[in-house]
Design a protein around this motif. Structure first.
Motif, mmCIF file in Angstrom:
data_model
loop_
_atom_site.group_PDB
_atom_site.id
_atom_site.type_symbol
_atom_site.label_atom_id
_atom_site.label_comp_id
_atom_site.label_asym_id
_atom_site.label_seq_id
_atom_site.Cartn_x
_atom_site.Cartn_y
_atom_site.Cartn_z
ATOM 1 N N PRO A 1 -75.700 -17.050 -19.865
ATOM 2 C CA PRO A 1 -74.242 -16.978 -19.870
ATOM 3 C C PRO A 1 -73.705 -17.027 -18.445
ATOM 4 O O PRO A 1 -74.312 -16.472 -17.531
ATOM 5 N N SER B 1 -69.633 -15.593 -9.402
ATOM 6 C CA SER B 1 -69.460 -14.834 -8.161
ATOM 7 C C SER B 1 -70.491 -13.718 -8.024
ATOM 8 O O SER B 1 -70.433 -12.928 -7.085
ATOM 9 N N GLY B 2 -71.423 -13.645 -8.960
ATOM 10 C CA GLY B 2 -72.467 -12.622 -8.900
ATOM 11 C C GLY B 2 -73.313 -12.790 -7.643
ATOM 12 O O GLY B 2 -73.433 -13.899 -7.108
ATOM 13 N N GLY C 1 -67.970 -2.678 -9.772
ATOM 14 C CA GLY C 1 -67.317 -1.480 -9.209
ATOM 15 C C GLY C 1 -66.047 -1.840 -8.457
ATOM 16 O O GLY C 1 -64.985 -1.951 -9.035
ATOM 17 N N THR D 1 -64.874 -13.092 -13.809
ATOM 18 C CA THR D 1 -64.271 -13.051 -15.149
ATOM 19 C C THR D 1 -64.479 -11.679 -15.786
ATOM 20 O O THR D 1 -65.332 -10.892 -15.340
ATOM 21 N N SER E 1 -70.512 -7.491 -17.688
ATOM 22 C CA SER E 1 -71.967 -7.689 -17.726
ATOM 23 C C SER E 1 -72.661 -7.102 -16.511
ATOM 24 O O SER E 1 -73.828 -6.721 -16.584
ATOM 25 N N THR E 2 -71.945 -7.055 -15.385
ATOM 26 C CA THR E 2 -72.553 -6.450 -14.191
ATOM 27 C C THR E 2 -72.072 -5.015 -13.980
ATOM 28 O O THR E 2 -72.464 -4.381 -13.006
ATOM 29 N N GLY F 1 -69.964 -16.773 -16.031
ATOM 30 C CA GLY F 1 -68.524 -16.548 -15.903
ATOM 31 C C GLY F 1 -68.039 -17.287 -14.671
ATOM 32 O O GLY F 1 -68.105 -18.516 -14.593
ATOM 33 N N GLY F 2 -67.601 -16.520 -13.670
ATOM 34 C CA GLY F 2 -67.045 -17.126 -12.451
ATOM 35 C C GLY F 2 -68.066 -17.438 -11.382
ATOM 36 O O GLY F 2 -67.702 -17.876 -10.292
HETATM 37 C C1 LIG Z 1 -66.678 -11.895 -2.135
HETATM 38 C C2 LIG Z 1 -67.311 -11.043 -3.209
HETATM 39 C C3 LIG Z 1 -67.016 -9.692 -3.271
HETATM 40 C C4 LIG Z 1 -67.581 -8.917 -4.279
HETATM 41 N N1 LIG Z 1 -67.261 -7.589 -4.315
HETATM 42 C C5 LIG Z 1 -67.756 -6.838 -5.302
HETATM 43 C C6 LIG Z 1 -67.413 -5.454 -5.383
HETATM 44 O O1 LIG Z 1 -66.696 -4.911 -4.535
HETATM 45 N N2 LIG Z 1 -67.899 -4.766 -6.419
HETATM 46 C C7 LIG Z 1 -68.712 -5.330 -7.361
HETATM 47 O O2 LIG Z 1 -69.126 -4.653 -8.298
HETATM 48 N N3 LIG Z 1 -69.091 -6.610 -7.281
HETATM 49 C C8 LIG Z 1 -68.626 -7.374 -6.293
HETATM 50 N N4 LIG Z 1 -68.993 -8.689 -6.228
HETATM 51 C C9 LIG Z 1 -69.966 -9.222 -7.225
HETATM 52 C C10 LIG Z 1 -69.549 -9.118 -8.678
HETATM 53 O O3 LIG Z 1 -70.666 -8.666 -9.418
HETATM 54 C C11 LIG Z 1 -69.156 -10.358 -9.352
HETATM 55 O O4 LIG Z 1 -68.094 -10.868 -8.590
HETATM 56 C C12 LIG Z 1 -68.675 -10.202 -10.816
HETATM 57 O O5 LIG Z 1 -68.916 -8.954 -11.391
HETATM 58 C C13 LIG Z 1 -69.365 -11.210 -11.689
HETATM 59 O O6 LIG Z 1 -68.380 -11.875 -12.447
HETATM 60 P P1 LIG Z 1 -68.537 -13.429 -12.740
HETATM 61 O O7 LIG Z 1 -67.571 -13.753 -13.808
HETATM 62 O O8 LIG Z 1 -68.431 -14.219 -11.495
HETATM 63 O O9 LIG Z 1 -69.990 -13.489 -13.337
HETATM 64 P P2 LIG Z 1 -71.180 -14.497 -13.027
HETATM 65 O O10 LIG Z 1 -71.503 -14.493 -11.591
HETATM 66 O O11 LIG Z 1 -70.881 -15.805 -13.639
HETATM 67 O O12 LIG Z 1 -72.343 -13.771 -13.826
HETATM 68 C C14 LIG Z 1 -72.820 -12.524 -13.410
HETATM 69 C C15 LIG Z 1 -73.820 -12.005 -14.451
HETATM 70 O O13 LIG Z 1 -73.150 -11.706 -15.673
HETATM 71 C C16 LIG Z 1 -73.651 -12.541 -16.746
HETATM 72 N N5 LIG Z 1 -72.470 -12.940 -17.507
HETATM 73 C C17 LIG Z 1 -71.359 -13.574 -17.066
HETATM 74 N N6 LIG Z 1 -70.473 -13.695 -18.063
HETATM 75 C C18 LIG Z 1 -71.037 -13.136 -19.161
HETATM 76 C C19 LIG Z 1 -70.617 -12.936 -20.500
HETATM 77 N N7 LIG Z 1 -69.422 -13.330 -20.926
HETATM 78 N N8 LIG Z 1 -71.464 -12.331 -21.360
HETATM 79 C C20 LIG Z 1 -72.687 -11.910 -20.951
HETATM 80 N N9 LIG Z 1 -73.131 -12.072 -19.699
HETATM 81 C C21 LIG Z 1 -72.314 -12.666 -18.811
HETATM 82 C C22 LIG Z 1 -74.368 -13.684 -16.070
HETATM 83 O O14 LIG Z 1 -75.397 -14.200 -16.897
HETATM 84 C C23 LIG Z 1 -74.902 -13.020 -14.812
HETATM 85 O O15 LIG Z 1 -76.082 -12.319 -15.107
HETATM 86 C C24 LIG Z 1 -68.459 -9.493 -5.223
HETATM 87 C C25 LIG Z 1 -68.759 -10.857 -5.145
HETATM 88 C C26 LIG Z 1 -68.200 -11.622 -4.154
HETATM 89 C C27 LIG Z 1 -68.540 -13.069 -4.105
#
Ligand SMILES: Cc1cc2nc3c(=O)[nH]c(=O)nc-3n(C[C@H](O)[C@H](O)[C@H](O)COP(=O)(O)OP(=O)(O)OC[C@H]3O[C@@H](n4cnc5c(N)ncnc54)[C@H](O)[C@@H]3O)c2cc1C
Length: 472
Positions: free
Chosen positions: A65, A70-71, A145, A135, A141-142, A67-68
């Motif tokens: 899966p 950004s993990g 925080g 997203t 999912s993560t 999302g954005g």
């Molecule tokens: C500049 C920057 C600053 C950040 N600061 C913080 C911070 O202060 N605190 C913090 O906690 N994190 C921070 N992060 C990281 C943070 O974990 C991610 O930004 C966010 O939680 C993940 O969301 P995403 O939609 O991008 O998920 P993705 O990166 O697409 O996926 C992350 C994980 O979740 C899973 N996933 C995604 N969508 C789903 C779904 N719908 N169902 C099941 N699994 C799914 C994916 O398989 C993957 O394992 C930061 C990242 C960046 C780049």
């Protein structure tokens, strides 16, 4: 019929990308993990997600899966796997000002939800640098925080209900808006923080809070971290727990920011060892009342507290933002953290650790002594959600060969001080060795049993979070 043909036939209106069209999903934000996926599919509904999972399950094809993207831990790395992107499932179904809940699909961007809540005088308080990409499904999912955990908790604390699709396509509807529900196992909490290994989150019911009427934001300098933590307690007492964010940046962070953004004005004229970005917020009309000079009661309380803290030697310098532009400039410094930590060509070790608050100064003393011994050429960069004990201690070793040794050293100290090697970014692929080193074997065995029960074929985000059982 092969798998992709079966998908195309079963879901003729759902975009299914292959080859070069998959490029946006081939890399995460860090760029540390890259691989061309087998294909990318972009469903528009929970029913479609369910259908995709049924087909993947029948063909035994791995699904990741996304999302954005950004993990920060390699959670979306998908070689030979089907990426299931939630980016088309971004409908906010409801924002209810009476019950203060939002019901949204999982592909909604965090910032979009925050803006939608704001329009109704409410806030969804999760906030961090990647909120324009992350997203709702990703943050759940993560169990992300961010800067406001001190006041509102992690994503887990903000979630009332969840809808998810299990690896065999079963739809698990737990979209409750209840604040209390003790009817058996709390399955939503299994899915939150599971990093997509147990189910695909398709929608969620989330808590909203009233939008503060007034905020006041400042940069403080403290002699040391112990004084900074005392300062936090004193500010909480003086303001009835109005501190939303308490973020630490050391001198080398501020200097690196100034180098990268030479046109921006630094908050202080002098360099300081301990710099804290603090934000207070209140929903109470009495705190928002303005003096004839235009200063809010909350800001006056902040100023009075700071004067007392300075008299006691706990704060040595302070500047309060006088307008929104200055507040944004302060936050820009903090939100540059990922850019600063990963700047440059060298491999960076992103230690995302949690420590008991009183052990934080001890940790930094230990690192100052131990790191040069292991690697005289290593540099470090720290930024911390100090108020909740979450330290981002990024180390750049002089050679990639030293990466594991340094990580193991940091984690051993963290464990010794009663901390965790993973605070908010998750485990993904980056922290698998750390899981093997530090998670109790009974906890790992329980996680494997849960994974096997829900995903016996091991098709959902395979190889992430739980290290391979050495006995298997
Ligand atoms: C500049 C920057 C600053 C950040 N600061 C913080 C911070 O202060 N605190 C913090 O906690 N994190 C921070 N992060 C990281 C943070 O974990 C991610 O930004 C966010 O939680 C993940 O969301 P995403 O939609 O991008 O998920 P993705 O990166 O697409 O996926 C992350 C994980 O979740 C899973 N996933 C995604 N969508 C789903 C779904 N719908 N169902 C099941 N699994 C799914 C994916 O398989 C993957 O394992 C930061 C990242 C960046 C780049």
């Amino acid at each position: 019929m092969n798998f992709l043909a079966r998908l195309a036939e079963g879901l003729p209106h759902t975009p299914l990308l292959t080859g070069a069209d998959c490029a946006p999903w081939a890399k995460d934000w860090t760029g540390a993990w890259s691989a061309e996926p087998l294909a990318v599919i972009r469903p528009a509904s929970t029913a479609e997600v369910s259908q995709i999972m049924q087909i993947a399950h029948a063909h035994g094809v791995p699904v990741v899966p996304a999302g954005g993207l950004s993990g920060l831990v390699g959670g979306t790395h998908a070689p030979e796997a089907l990426v299931l992107s939630l980016d088309r499932m971004k409908q906010i179904r409801k924002i209810d000002p009476i019950t203060r809940v939002a019901v949204t699909e999982a592909g909604t961007i965090l910032q979009t939800l925050r803006e939608a809540a704001h329009e109704q005088g409410l806030q969804f308080p999760m906030t961090f640098g990647a909120q324009g990409s992350a997203t709702i499904g990703g943050i759940l999912s993560t169990n992300a925080g961010g800067s406001n955990v001190l006041k509102y908790g992690n994503t887990r604390d903000l979630c009332l209900g969840i809808e998810a699709v299990l690896p065999d396509g079963t739809i698990l509807d737990l979209m409750s808006a209840l604040h209390k529900d003790n009817s058996g196992y709390a399955l939503k909490h299994l899915l939150i923080g599971a990093e997509g290994t147990l189910g695909i989150i398709t929608a969620a019911t989330l808590k909203l809070y009233p939008e503060p009427r007034i905020r006041t934001t400042g940069f403080l300098a403290c002699p040391n971290l112990t004084d900074a933590l005392t300062t936090l307690n004193r500010l909480q007492e003086a303001t009835s727990d109005a501190v939303e964010a308490f973020e630490y940046m050391p001198m080398n962070y501020m200097q690196a920011y100034a180098r990268l953004h030479p046109a921006e004005r630094a908050p202080f004229d002098q360099p300081h060892a301990v710099n804290i970005l603090v934000e207070l917020a209140s929903t109470a009309p009495r705190d928002a009342a303005l003096s004839p000079e235009g200063t809010s009661v909350l800001q006056e309380t902040f100023e009075t507290s700071l004067a007392a803290l300075m008299e006691d030697g706990l704060v040595t310098d302070a500047v309060i933002a006088t307008n929104d532009t200055q507040r944004s400039a302060f936050w820009k410094i903090r939100e540059c953290a990922a850019e600063l930590s990963l700047e440059g060509p060298r491999t960076a070790i992103i230690n995302d650790i949690a420590l008991p608050l009183d052990q934080i100064p001890v940790f930094f003393d230990r690192m100052a002594a131990a790191l040069p011994q292991l690697d005289a050429g290593a540099t470090d960069m720290t930024v911390a959600h100090l108020g909740d004990g979450n330290i981002h201690y990024t180390v750049r070793p002089s050679s990639a060969d030293l990466k594991d040794t340094i990580m193991a050293m940091v984690e051993a100290d963290v464990r010794d001080l009663g901390g965790s090697f993973s605070a908010e970014h998750g485990v993904g692929l980056s922290k698998l060795n750390s899981m093997a080193r530090h998670k109790p074997s009974a906890a790992l065995a329980t996680m494997r049993a849960i994974k096997n029960a829900i995903d016996p074929e091991g098709i959902l985000n395979a190889g992430k979070v739980i290290p391979t059982d050495p006995a298997a």
